[in-house]
Design an enzyme around this catalytic site. Structure first.
Site, short mmCIF file in Angstrom:
data_model
loop_
_atom_site.label_atom_id
_atom_site.label_comp_id
_atom_site.label_asym_id
_atom_site.label_seq_id
_atom_site.Cartn_x
_atom_site.Cartn_y
_atom_site.Cartn_z
N GLN A 42 0.81 -1.21 0.00
CA GLN A 42 0.00 0.00 0.00
C GLN A 42 0.85 1.27 0.00
OE1 GLN A 42 -2.32 -0.64 3.54
NE2 GLN A 42 -3.43 -2.38 2.67
N HIS A 55 -0.91 -0.16 5.79
CA HIS A 55 -1.45 0.82 6.74
C HIS A 55 -0.52 2.01 6.96
CE1 HIS A 55 -4.18 -2.48 8.73
NE2 HIS A 55 -4.23 -2.48 7.40
N TYR A 67 -10.06 -10.42 10.17
CA TYR A 67 -10.40 -10.98 8.87
C TYR A 67 -10.67 -12.49 8.95
CZ TYR A 67 -8.89 -6.53 6.92
OH TYR A 67 -8.76 -5.19 6.62
#
Length: 371
Positions: free
Chosen positions: A82, A147, A261
């Site tokens: 990310q 993150h 998750y």
């Protein structure tokens, strides 16, 4: 205040017929073949906009001229997972200083990364950034690719807010000696203000404004209240909107409306409502994966006034919300028919909505309501 998803379902079902139908908006594709665009910033005097691409490029786009070559002078970024080149904003004194601010992921000596922020000067011909200076680094560097956060907002009072993810290291969001999972407040020169809440607390990072944040993805100033609003990803469920206050704890991972998750409870979680932590002003029990957000503060389209638009990466649409003070309700969705991950949403100086889609061949969209 909190709202569980079963309270929202009747509202969504009633309003989605109005808002989710493709016929409710006009969409113009201004630019395609953008490699994972992340953010845009409008330039004054109809000079178009700057667009960041997560891989590390900063581009200029202008109507009639199209997309520029990559601007030189941009810092090297760690473009993994990310991470990469993230947000771009203009300094409040841009007209005089030509200063632009960038956030990006930066790797450390041990191969782990964190978010960094700095500024440079945009050349008059819009081809390069000069004298770039990094003024903030998230420490310690803990991310292996997740993150980072990275949204930047100037508050109009001389301060810059930087939203930082917890690098997928949950407990660090509660540690005041670390910059993971924090909202940071600096001056518009990159210095630490004297009135930050933890500046005199031994062992705490003086940059911190608030904490207990998981993975912030959208941040904007509410033009009607002049308050800063922030959204963040929950885990499996529990995406939130918060109005971060000085020194407050926003709960993660102690308080969350989501689960892991895997389907199991977050190990550190003590419940949804935990003493000493703040509740979101709104949350989603089923995560849309919220992203860039924009308040609509223009007279161009009266039907959009008092609306908040939030991109959704997982749900692949734009969430439309009504704002009343510090309360929000979801009206429905737009762009659902396009099936594109929405990374950034901004209100343009012309009153149109501008949207970036997060794909290897991403697009810049211009959106308006269909009368």
């Amino acid at each position: 205040m909190h709202r569980q998803s079963f309270f929202l379902v009747p509202l969504i079902c009633l309003s989605s017929a109005l808002w989710a139908a493709p016929a409710t908006v006009n969409v113009e594709v201004l630019q395609d073949k953008l490699d994972h665009p992340w953010a845009l910033a409008f330039l004054p005097d109809n000079h178009g906009m700057l667009i960041t691409l997560r891989g590390g490029e900063l581009r200029h786009w202008q109507a009639g001229k199209g997309l520029s070559a990559p601007l030189s002078g941009v810092p090297d970024v760690w473009a993994h997972g990310q991470g990469g080149l993230l947000d771009v904003v203009l300094a409040p004194d841009f007209a005089q200083s030509r200063r632009i601010w960038l956030s990006y992921s930066e790797v450390g000596d041990d191969g782990k990364a964190g978010t960094a922020v700095g500024y440079g000067r945009l050349s008059d011909d819009l081809s390069k950034v000069t004298d770039f200076r990094t003024v903030f680094r998230q420490m310690p560097k803990l991310s292996t690719g997740n993150h980072f956060g990275g949204r930047l907002v100037f508050d109009g009072k001389g301060y810059l807010f930087i939203a930082l993810g917890e690098n997928n290291q949950r407990p660090t969001a509660q540690d005041l000696d670390k910059l993971q999972g924090k909202l940071v407040r600096l001056t518009d020169q990159g210095e630490i203000p004297d009135d930050n809440p933890f500046i005199k607390e031994s062992g705490a990072r003086a940059e911190i404004w608030s904490y207990g944040i998981r993975n912030p993805q959208g941040m904007a100033m509410n033009p009607w209240s002049n308050a800063l609003w922030l959204n963040e990803h929950g885990p499996r469920g529990g995406d939130e909107i918060n109005i971060p206050q000085k020194g407050k704890n926003y709960g993660w991972p102690l308080a969350t409306w989501g689960i892991n998750y895997s389907g199991f409870k977050i190990p550190e979680a003590k419940g949804e409502i935990v003493a000493g932590t703040e509740q979101p002003v709104f949350y989603w029990k089923d995560s849309p994966a919220v992203s860039g957000m924009a308040f609509y503060n223009s007279d161009k389209f009266p039907q959009w006034q008092q609306k908040l638009f939030i991109g959704a990466l997982k749900d692949k649409d734009v969430i439309v919300m009504s704002v009343n003070g510090d309360k929000v309700t979801e009206d429905g969705r737009i762009l659902t028919d396009r099936g594109q991950r929405i990374r950034d949403v901004r209100t343009g100086p012309d009153g149109y909505l501008y949207v970036l889609t997060d794909e290897s061949s991403g697009e810049l969209l211009k959106v308006s309501p269909r009368n």
